[in-house]
Motif scaffolding. Structure first.
Motif, mmCIF file in Angstrom:
data_model
loop_
_atom_site.group_PDB
_atom_site.id
_atom_site.type_symbol
_atom_site.label_atom_id
_atom_site.label_comp_id
_atom_site.label_asym_id
_atom_site.label_seq_id
_atom_site.Cartn_x
_atom_site.Cartn_y
_atom_site.Cartn_z
ATOM 1 N N THR A 226 55.039 6.332 70.669
ATOM 2 C CA THR A 226 56.487 5.646 70.416
ATOM 3 C C THR A 226 57.525 6.884 70.636
ATOM 4 O OG1 THR A 226 56.352 6.123 68.045
ATOM 5 C CG2 THR A 226 55.341 4.222 68.817
ATOM 6 N N ASP A 227 58.908 6.053 70.798
ATOM 7 C CA ASP A 227 60.032 7.051 71.048
ATOM 8 C C ASP A 227 60.600 7.249 69.805
ATOM 9 O OD1 ASP A 227 59.619 6.872 73.695
ATOM 10 O OD2 ASP A 227 60.809 5.120 74.150
ATOM 11 N N THR A 228 60.300 6.694 68.566
ATOM 12 C CA THR A 228 61.047 6.591 67.506
ATOM 13 C C THR A 228 61.071 8.129 66.961
ATOM 14 O OG1 THR A 228 60.255 4.532 66.901
ATOM 15 C CG2 THR A 228 61.390 5.952 65.007
ATOM 16 N N TYR A 229 60.227 8.815 66.991
ATOM 17 C CA TYR A 229 60.109 9.951 66.658
ATOM 18 C C TYR A 229 59.872 11.440 67.576
ATOM 19 C CZ TYR A 229 59.513 7.645 62.245
ATOM 20 O OH TYR A 229 60.131 6.952 61.013
ATOM 21 N N SER A 230 60.452 10.968 68.643
ATOM 22 C CA SER A 230 60.129 11.810 70.035
ATOM 23 C C SER A 230 60.837 13.263 69.464
ATOM 24 C CB SER A 230 60.738 11.289 71.008
ATOM 25 O OG SER A 230 62.119 11.069 71.041
ATOM 26 N N ASP A 231 61.834 13.280 68.913
ATOM 27 C CA ASP A 231 62.770 14.546 68.547
ATOM 28 C C ASP A 231 61.637 15.329 67.465
ATOM 29 O OD1 ASP A 231 63.234 12.456 66.461
ATOM 30 O OD2 ASP A 231 64.865 13.527 65.540
ATOM 31 N N VAL A 232 61.070 14.605 66.631
ATOM 32 C CA VAL A 232 60.477 15.233 65.522
ATOM 33 C C VAL A 232 58.975 15.864 66.472
ATOM 34 C CG1 VAL A 232 59.193 14.988 63.368
ATOM 35 C CG2 VAL A 232 61.219 14.007 63.881
ATOM 36 N N ILE A 233 58.325 14.883 67.217
ATOM 37 C CA ILE A 233 57.108 15.309 67.765
ATOM 38 C C ILE A 233 57.343 16.442 68.735
ATOM 39 C CG2 ILE A 233 55.570 14.758 69.729
ATOM 40 C CD1 ILE A 233 55.804 11.876 68.480
ATOM 41 N N THR A 234 58.666 16.638 69.503
ATOM 42 C CA THR A 234 58.832 17.774 70.424
ATOM 43 C C THR A 234 59.164 19.057 69.531
ATOM 44 O OG1 THR A 234 60.350 16.346 71.720
ATOM 45 C CG2 THR A 234 60.714 18.735 71.637
ATOM 46 N N MET A 235 59.810 18.949 68.310
ATOM 47 C CA MET A 235 59.933 20.052 67.177
ATOM 48 C C MET A 235 58.511 20.551 66.739
ATOM 49 S SD MET A 235 62.096 20.474 63.643
ATOM 50 C CE MET A 235 61.150 18.957 62.825
ATOM 51 N N LEU A 236 57.411 19.790 66.483
ATOM 52 C CA LEU A 236 56.344 20.065 66.260
ATOM 53 C C LEU A 236 55.575 20.619 67.092
ATOM 54 C CD1 LEU A 236 55.498 17.030 63.795
ATOM 55 C CD2 LEU A 236 55.540 19.288 62.972
ATOM 56 N N ARG A 237 55.635 20.193 68.285
ATOM 57 C CA ARG A 237 54.885 20.853 69.558
ATOM 58 C C ARG A 237 55.441 22.354 69.792
ATOM 59 N NH1 ARG A 237 54.402 15.294 73.073
ATOM 60 N NH2 ARG A 237 52.542 14.591 72.322
ATOM 61 N N SER A 238 56.731 22.453 69.466
ATOM 62 C CA SER A 238 57.569 23.825 69.802
ATOM 63 C C SER A 238 56.874 24.764 68.608
ATOM 64 C CB SER A 238 58.910 23.565 69.726
ATOM 65 O OG SER A 238 59.608 24.848 69.840
ATOM 66 N N GLU A 239 56.976 24.073 67.476
ATOM 67 C CA GLU A 239 56.397 24.917 66.507
ATOM 68 C C GLU A 239 54.902 25.333 66.646
ATOM 69 O OE1 GLU A 239 57.126 23.169 62.634
ATOM 70 O OE2 GLU A 239 59.154 23.333 62.986
ATOM 71 N N MET A 240 54.158 24.625 67.148
ATOM 72 C CA MET A 240 52.772 24.839 67.585
ATOM 73 C C MET A 240 52.541 25.949 68.598
ATOM 74 S SD MET A 240 50.444 23.082 65.796
ATOM 75 C CE MET A 240 49.115 23.541 66.841
ATOM 76 N N LEU A 241 53.406 25.922 69.555
ATOM 77 C CA LEU A 241 53.525 26.940 70.723
ATOM 78 C C LEU A 241 53.914 28.261 70.053
ATOM 79 C CD1 LEU A 241 55.127 25.171 73.689
ATOM 80 C CD2 LEU A 241 52.590 25.763 73.403
ATOM 81 N N GLU A 242 54.871 28.524 69.207
ATOM 82 C CA GLU A 242 55.209 29.565 68.416
ATOM 83 C C GLU A 242 54.372 30.354 67.263
ATOM 84 O OE1 GLU A 242 59.071 28.473 66.957
ATOM 85 O OE2 GLU A 242 59.825 28.103 68.803
ATOM 86 N N ALA A 243 53.574 29.458 66.828
ATOM 87 C CA ALA A 243 52.539 29.633 65.894
ATOM 88 C C ALA A 243 51.503 30.876 66.199
ATOM 89 C CB ALA A 243 52.036 28.331 65.207
#
Length: 243
Positions: A226-243
């Motif tokens: 869903t698009d509702t939380y696309s910004d949060v999902i993008t943020m979490l995916r970015s954090e995963m890459l940085e972890a």
């Protein structure tokens, strides 16, 4: 004396529960909210949220980040503190009786951080807590005081505040595993993933967030698209890459 509300969940962002928007607008200085270190976990299974988990406080090391929001009015007397505590509980439990500060599932506790606050308010707060029939539970002791350490800012800074109020809820007897927390959101289709994603959006974080998210991503529930939380999902995916 300056008072703040330690918020660890939907009190900060829920606009659907009666009274919460008005409470935030009339009693809190939202523009001065700040992240603080706190011992928070997804530790209470909630039937009203599709048997997913909500946030709890525990007497432990401050491994997560909560939000401290200053109250608009300063505290001068015990009556002022009683009013703030009652308003907080009314925001938590809109159908509660006027003046209530708790029930069987949770209650408001106070943490007094300055010598002045302890001298002027500690005994009076304990007396009020008992007089209204509130019971100690979770991290709230029988005298109504919170059994957690004084928080610091997320970057370690000292807080310019004298009194903290928070709602403690009764956690599950055993802290759930990360997989159990993630599975509860994966296995539902009632929109209850909102609780986790809105917390992340508003900076309420636990040390297990990325583990939870990794488990969710692997399972790929339908709500993930869903698009509702696309910004949060993008943020979490970015954090995963940085972890």
């Amino acid at each position: 004396m300056k008072c703040g509300i330690l918020i660890i969940g939907s009190l900060l962002w829920d606009s659907e529960t009666d009274g919460r928007v008005n409470w935030r607008n009339t009693r809190l200085d939202i523009g001065r909210r700040m992240p603080v270190k706190a011992p928070i976990y997804y530790g209470r299974r909630s039937r009203s949220r599709g048997n997913t988990f909500t946030m709890t406080l525990r007497s432990d090391d401050p491994s997560g980040v909560a939000i401290l929001v200053p109250c608009q009015l300063e505290i001068e007397t015990i009556d002022d503190l009683v009013v703030e505590a009652g308003a907080l509980w009314k925001a938590e439990a809109p159908t509660s009786a006027p003046g209530a500060i708790g029930s069987g599932w949770g209650c408001v506790g106070a943490l007094l951080g300055s010598d002045k606050a302890r001298k002027l308010l500690a005994a009076h707060w304990s007396n009020h807590f008992r007089e209204v029939g509130a019971k100690g539970l979770s991290i709230v002791k029988p005298d109504g005081h919170l059994d957690i350490g004084w928080p610091s800012g997320a970057a370690g800074e000292v807080l310019d505040i004298d009194i903290i109020l928070a709602t403690a809820t009764v956690p599950d007897a055993r802290l759930p595993t990360v997989d159990a927390v993630a599975d509860a959101w994966i296995d539902q289709d009632g929109g209850h993933e909102r609780y986790f994603l809105e917390n992340v959006r508003h900076g309420i974080r636990t040390e297990a967030d990325l583990e939870i998210w990794s488990h969710v991503e692997r399972a790929a529930p339908c709500w993930l698209t869903t698009d509702t939380y696309s910004d949060v999902i993008t943020m979490l995916r970015s954090e995963m890459l940085e972890a």
